[in-house]
Write an enzyme that holds these catalytic residues in place. Sequence first.
Site, short mmCIF file in Angstrom:
data_model
loop_
_atom_site.label_atom_id
_atom_site.label_comp_id
_atom_site.label_asym_id
_atom_site.label_seq_id
_atom_site.Cartn_x
_atom_site.Cartn_y
_atom_site.Cartn_z
N HIS A 31 13.99 -24.89 3.66
CA HIS A 31 12.61 -25.22 3.97
C HIS A 31 11.91 -24.02 4.60
O HIS A 31 12.57 -23.11 5.11
CB HIS A 31 12.54 -26.40 4.95
CG HIS A 31 13.38 -27.58 4.56
ND1 HIS A 31 12.95 -28.55 3.69
CD2 HIS A 31 14.63 -27.95 4.94
CE1 HIS A 31 13.90 -29.47 3.55
NE2 HIS A 31 14.93 -29.12 4.30
N TYR A 65 7.62 -34.87 12.59
CA TYR A 65 8.26 -33.79 13.34
C TYR A 65 7.60 -32.46 12.97
O TYR A 65 6.95 -32.32 11.94
CB TYR A 65 9.77 -33.72 13.05
CG TYR A 65 10.13 -33.21 11.67
CD1 TYR A 65 10.39 -31.86 11.45
CD2 TYR A 65 10.22 -34.07 10.58
CE1 TYR A 65 10.73 -31.38 10.19
CE2 TYR A 65 10.54 -33.61 9.32
CZ TYR A 65 10.81 -32.27 9.13
OH TYR A 65 11.12 -31.81 7.88
N THR A 68 8.21 -32.92 5.05
CA THR A 68 7.23 -33.97 5.29
C THR A 68 6.19 -33.53 6.32
O THR A 68 5.10 -34.11 6.39
CB THR A 68 7.90 -35.27 5.78
OG1 THR A 68 8.63 -35.00 6.96
CG2 THR A 68 8.84 -35.82 4.73
N ARG A 124 10.66 -34.82 -4.14
CA ARG A 124 11.62 -35.43 -3.22
C ARG A 124 11.04 -36.71 -2.61
O ARG A 124 9.96 -36.70 -2.04
CB ARG A 124 11.99 -34.45 -2.11
CG ARG A 124 13.19 -34.90 -1.28
CD ARG A 124 13.39 -33.99 -0.09
NE ARG A 124 14.75 -34.04 0.44
CZ ARG A 124 15.09 -33.69 1.67
NH1 ARG A 124 14.16 -33.26 2.51
NH2 ARG A 124 16.34 -33.76 2.07
N HIS A 142 22.55 -34.37 0.32
CA HIS A 142 23.41 -34.47 1.51
C HIS A 142 24.63 -35.38 1.30
O HIS A 142 25.01 -36.14 2.20
CB HIS A 142 22.60 -34.98 2.71
CG HIS A 142 21.39 -34.14 3.03
ND1 HIS A 142 21.34 -32.79 2.80
CD2 HIS A 142 20.19 -34.48 3.57
CE1 HIS A 142 20.16 -32.32 3.19
NE2 HIS A 142 19.44 -33.32 3.65
N ASP A 171 20.18 -26.11 3.75
CA ASP A 171 19.26 -26.95 4.52
C ASP A 171 18.62 -26.17 5.68
O ASP A 171 18.09 -26.77 6.61
CB ASP A 171 19.94 -28.21 5.04
CG ASP A 171 18.94 -29.29 5.44
OD1 ASP A 171 17.96 -29.49 4.70
OD2 ASP A 171 19.11 -29.92 6.50
#
Length: 295
Positions: free
Chosen positions: A28, A44, A72, A125, A181, A248
């Site tokens: 990300h 977040y 997100t 996603r 994951h 990740d």
Amino acid sequence: MPDYLPFDPYPRAPVPLPPPLTCDSQFHVFGPREQYPVRPNAAYEMPTATWQVAQELHATLGIERGVIVQATTYGADHTVVLDALEGLNAGGPRRYMACANAAVLTERDDAYLQKLHDAGVRGARFTRGGLGISLTAAEQERAFARVKELGWYVKVQPEPNGMAEQLSTFESLDVPVLLDHMGRADPTRGDADPSLVRILELFERGNFWVMLSLSEKISKAGAPWDDVVPLAQRLIDAAPDRCVWGSDWPHPVSVKQPPNEGALMELLYRFAPDATTQQKILVDNPARFFGFETP
């Protein structure tokens, strides 16, 4: 909004380095905040982790390809991903691609989706419920239809307790589906874990793939994450041609210090000790799934 811990700023190279054209199939990018404001009511926000830092990380790790996954934090506004793709792919062949957040399929028009596609986005996603983006049943069906129209794949983020109950929504899709994951299966339950059971069943359909990632959070034992090795090996044994690996980075929503990236790549070597399987997971499988050009 709680504070989450940043990535390890001193990544070390794995021993040995991975094969040429290794792909980090999920990372990300975040910030800087003044340039990329977070969406209202975001679940977040992470410390800044720019594409330039990711580029340096990949150089250290021996990674030559990657897939940026929209967080997100930014919802349907993919500016941070578009800018990262432009920067990472400047002056050469496309070695970085991206996965959108599914919200964009319901909130933006066809022209915006085509802009994403032209930049190298090839999937959407569907994120877990606790991250603040949810689609109604009608929106989800429209999103699936748009994925198919665009020739994209569907990516599914598991809930913290595993994805077994989520999979009924996706099991009938006839597009490529990537399960993130390792399904967040519980490594202490072995073959009795319901998420693992469902993934192994869906492997039989031919269009379901799995991401080997998030080991540090799936593990019940902690570093060096020995308990996750049998789980990953079970998935690899079942479908060696449909497993990919992702770092990740920068490890969103971490309440414990994220691990060193070199150690995570060496964990993948423990999942797949032989060079032939490493080549599949790190190079051949992601090239085929994401559509990287063969040199």
